[in-house]
Design an enzyme around this catalytic site. Structure first.
Site, PDB file in Angstrom:
ATOM      1  CE  LYS A 160      -3.541  -9.248  -4.753  1.00 21.29           C
ATOM      2  NZ  LYS A 160      -3.109  -7.801  -5.013  1.00 21.29           N
ATOM      3  CG  ASN A 213      -1.753  -0.288  -5.881  1.00 23.55           C
ATOM      4  OD1 ASN A 213      -2.548  -0.989  -5.366  1.00 23.55           O
ATOM      5  ND2 ASN A 213      -0.537  -0.391  -5.444  1.00 23.55           N
ATOM      6  N   GLY A 247      -6.905  -2.919  -3.577  1.00 27.07           N
ATOM      7  CA  GLY A 247      -7.658  -3.381  -2.233  1.00 27.07           C
ATOM      8  C   GLY A 247      -7.576  -4.820  -1.881  1.00 27.07           C
ATOM      9  CG  ASN A 302       0.221  -6.265   3.544  1.00 28.95           C
ATOM     10  OD1 ASN A 302       0.584  -5.360   4.069  1.00 28.95           O
ATOM     11  ND2 ASN A 302      -0.612  -6.363   2.368  1.00 28.95           N
ATOM     12  CB  CYS A 327      -2.870  -3.362   2.550  1.00 28.06           C
ATOM     13  SG  CYS A 327      -3.583  -2.965   1.025  1.00 28.06           S
ATOM     14  N   GLY A 334      11.053  -1.055  -2.489  1.00 30.36           N
ATOM     15  CA  GLY A 334      10.521   0.300  -2.819  1.00 30.36           C
ATOM     16  C   GLY A 334      11.156   0.880  -3.909  1.00 30.36           C
ATOM     17  N   GLY A 388       9.108  -4.673  -7.450  1.00 33.41           N
ATOM     18  CA  GLY A 388       7.574  -4.543  -7.228  1.00 33.41           C
ATOM     19  C   GLY A 388       7.055  -3.890  -8.828  1.00 33.41           C
TER      20      GLY A 388
END
Lengths: 302, 242
Positions: A45, A69, A72, A128, A131, A244, A266
Site C-alpha cells: 500500500k 476509488n 486518497g 507513485n 495518484c 491495469g 489490482g
C-alpha cells in the site's frame, strides 16, 4: 517444465505476478487465504511521510467491469510501515517486496525513498507520481515531464535499490513522460495507475464519490493499459511493469507481449481474493498451450 | 474468510422490497451474529455485502432489500442457482453478559438482529426488542422475534402498525443496546442509550480489509467498516464525524 521467471533490474522473480499497491494491504488479510510465497512479489500500500486518513466516504463507486476509488492514499505513515508493516510482512512473505511511496513535495519523496531503501525486505522502490485522488499532490508530478524528472533524479540520489516510476494514464502523451523518467535515471516504469473517472447518482443528482472524482480500475481499463505499455515499451530501454485491468492468465500473456517484464494485479483482487493464486496456477498450462517454454521470451514480442 | 459456492434454496418476497434469501452451503466461517457475506451477483463487477440474518449447519439465511441494480438482479434469481460468496466477513456483535439489553433495529437493518436475539436467548439473556419501519407494508420478522419468547415493540412512521413514530420514541431507560439501521437512526439512538454496539453500513470495495474503501475515523485512529466493523462500540464512535 515451463520457465515463469522474470527479471526487474537486479530482482529475479519466480513468476511475473505481483499484487498491485492498494489492493492487497500489507498482505496479512490475504495470507489468511493462501501462502503468499507463491507470488513473484508484492507491491505494498502506498506510503507517505506522515499518516493520512484519506478522503471522505463514499470512496467507492462501481461501473461496468470496473471500480472507481477515491481512497486518497490512506496509510499509517512511513515510520509505522517500516517498524510494523514491513517486518510483519517479512514473517509471512519471504521474498523482496516492492515499496510503493508517494509524496506531496520532492522532499517528501526523497524522505520516503531514503527510509525504505535501507529496509532489507524491500527489493525495489515504486515511486507513485500518479495518484489521481490527492489534490495538488501526486498527479501534478505525474503529468509534467520536468517534475517527473526532478522527482526521479532526487530519489535516485539517495537510494541504492532500483527505482520504478509509476506513471499516470491521465496525460496527453505518456511516452514523453516515460522518456523523461528514463533520462532522469529511472531503473524501470510501472504503468498504468487508474484513469480519472466519476459516477453520478441519478436519484440524488449528485456525484457518488464524496471526492467527486476517483480512479477507474478493473477489466474496463485493460485495453487502454495494454496500449500504453506497448507504446512505452517501444520507446524506452528500461523494464516496464504492466498493470491495469488484468484479471486472467490470458491478460498476463497479452500484457507481456505488449512489453511488460512483470505484471501487477489490482482491482481483480478485490472481487476475487484468490485471483493471483489462480493465475499463477494457470500460467504453465496456458504457456504450454501457446508454445511458450520461457515466459520472459515473449516480452515485447507483439 | 473463505470463498465458497452456495446454492439458492429460497428467494421470497416477504415485505415491500424485502426478500428472504435462504442458501445451502458451508457456513462454518460464520462465528458471530452481525457478520456479513459478500456475494458476486452475476453481471456486476463488485461483490455485494449482506448481513447474515441467521445460520445453522449448511444453511444461511439473509434478508435483503432491493435498493439498486445489483439487488434487483439478485431478486430475480431462483432456487438451484449457484453464487460465489465470501463468507465469514466482519467482526459481528460481541455477546455481552448484560441481563436486559435492548435490541433496536430499523428497516433493512433488522435482519442481523434476529440472529443476535436468538443467540442471546440461548445464553439466557432476554433482550427487549424495538423494531422501526416506515409503514405496515414494510414490516417483516416481528413474529420470528416473538417466537423467541421476546417482547417486541414495533413503531411505524405513519402509525399503520404498532406505535406511531420513531424507535427513539419508545426507548426508555436503556443501559445497553445492540443497534442496526440507517445512519440517521443510529445517530438518534445513541443519544437515548448509555452504551452499546452499533452496526454500520458502507459502500465497500473488497469487504475484507485490503482496499481502504470504507474506513471511518474513530476516537483512536480509524476502522475499516468491513474488517474492523461493521459493529463498532458506542464509546469509540465519533458521532459528529461518522
Amino acid at each position: 517444465m515451463i520457465d515463469l521467471t522474470t527479471t526487474l533490474s537486479n530482482l529475479k522473480l519466480d513468476n511475473p505476478i505481483i499484487p498491485a499497491s492498494g489492493t492487497f494491504g500489507y498482505g496479512v488479510e490475504m495470507a489468511e487465504l493462501y501462502d503468499l510465497n507463491i507470488l513473484g512479489s508484492i507491491s505494498i500500500k502506498g506510503t507517505t511521510q506522515n499518516a493520512r486518513y484519506g478522503n471522505d466516504l463514499p470512496r467507492i463507486a462501481e461501473s461496468s467491469s470496473g471500480v472507481i476509488n477515491s481512497v486518497g492514499l490512506q496509510n499509517p505513515g512511513i515510520e509505522k510501515v517500516i517498524n510494523y508493516e514491513l517486518p510483519n510482512l517479512a514473517k509471512i512473505f519471504h521474498k523482496p517486496v516492492i515499496a510503493n511511496i508517494s509524496g506531496f513535495s520532492v522532499e517528501e519523496y526523497v524522505y520516503c525513498a531514503e527510509r525504505v531503501d535501507k529496509i532489507s525486505n524491500v527489493g525495489l522502490i515504486e515511486v507513485n507520481v500518479s495518484c489521481p485522488n490527492v489534490h495538488g499532490g501526486g498527479l501534478a508530478f505525474g503529468v509534467d515531464c520536468e517534475k517527473v524528472a526532478e522527482v526521479t533524479k532526487a530519489v535516485k540520489k539517495v537510494t541504492t535499490k532500483p527505482i520504478y516510476i509509476k506513471l499516470s494514464p491521465n496525460v496527453t502523451d505518456i511516452v514523453s513522460i516515460a522518456k523523461s523518467a528514463e533520462q532522469a535515471g529511472a531503473d524501470g516504469l510501472s504503468l498504468i495507475n487508474t484513469l480519472l473517472a466519476m459516477r453520478i447518482d441519478i436519484k440524488t443528482r449528485k456525484p457518488i464519490l464524496a471526492n467527486v472524482m476517483g480512479g477507474l480500475s478493473g477489466a474496463a481499463i485493460f485495453p487502454v493499459a495494454l496500449r500504453m505499455v506497448y507504446q512505452v515499451h517501444k520507446a524506452v530501454k528500461i523494464p516496464v511493469i504492466g498493470m491495469g485491468g488484468i484479471s486472467k492468465a490470458e491478460d498476463v500473456i497479452e500484457m507481456m507481449l505488449a512489453g511488460a517484464s512483470a505484471v501487477q494485479i489490482g482491482a481483480a483482487n478485490l472481487i476475487d481474493p484468490l485471483i493471483c493464486k489462480s493465475i499463477i496456477e494457470k500460467l504453465p498450462e496456458l504457456c504450454e498451450r501457446l508454445g511458450i517454454k520461457k515466459l520472459s521470451d515473449i516480452i515485447g514480442a507483439a | 474468510m473463505r470463498e465458497l459456492v452456495f446454492t439458492i434454496q429460497k428467494n421470497q418476497l416477504i415485505a415491500k422490497h424485502m426478500f428472504n434469501f435462504v442458501l445451502t452451503g458451508d457456513t462454518s466461517d460464520i462465528m458471530k451474529p452481525g457478520q456479513f457475506v459478500n456475494i458476486q451477483v452475476p453481471g456486476f463487477f463488485l461483490r455485494r455485502p449482506f448481513s447474515v440474518c441467521d445460520w445453522r449447519e449448511n444453511e444461511l439465511t439473509l434478508i435483503y432489500k432491493v435498493v439498486g441494480n445489483g439487488t434487483e438482479a439478485l431478486s430475480k434469481m431462483s432456487a438451484g442457482q449457484e453464487l460465489s460468496i465470501l463468507s465469514g466477513l466482519g467482526n459481528g456483535y460481541e455477546l455481552r453478559e448484560i441481563k436486559n439489553p435492548f435490541i433496536i433495529g430499523g428497516g433493512a437493518g433488522v435482519p442481523p438482529l434476529y440472529g443476535l436475539a436468538k443467540r442471546l436467548v440461548e445464553k439466557n439473556i432476554t433482550p427487549k426488542i424495538i423494531l422501526g419501519f416506515n409503514n405496515s407494508d414494510e414490516i417483516f420478522y416481528v413474529n420470528e422475534f416473538k417466537s423467541l419468547g421476546l417482547e417486541v415493540t414495533v413503531t411505524t412512521l405513519d402509525g399503520s402498525y404498532g406505535v406511531k413514530g420513531l424507535v427513539t420514541d419508545v426507548i426508555d431507560n436503556c443501559e445497553y443496546a445492540y443497534v442496526c439501521g440507517p445512519l440517521p437512526m443510529l445517530k438518534a439512538v445513541h443519544k437515548k442509550v448509555s452504551d452499546g454496539q452499533f452496526s454500520f453500513e458502507a459502500r465497500m470495495g473488497c469487504g475484507f480489509g485490503v482496499c481502504m474503501g470504507c474506513s471511518v475515523k474513530i476516537k483512536d485512529g480509524y476502522k475499516r467498516i468491513c474488517k474492523d466493523g461493521p459493529v463498532l462500540n458506542y464509546s469509540e464512535i465519533l458521532w459528529d464525524e461518522i
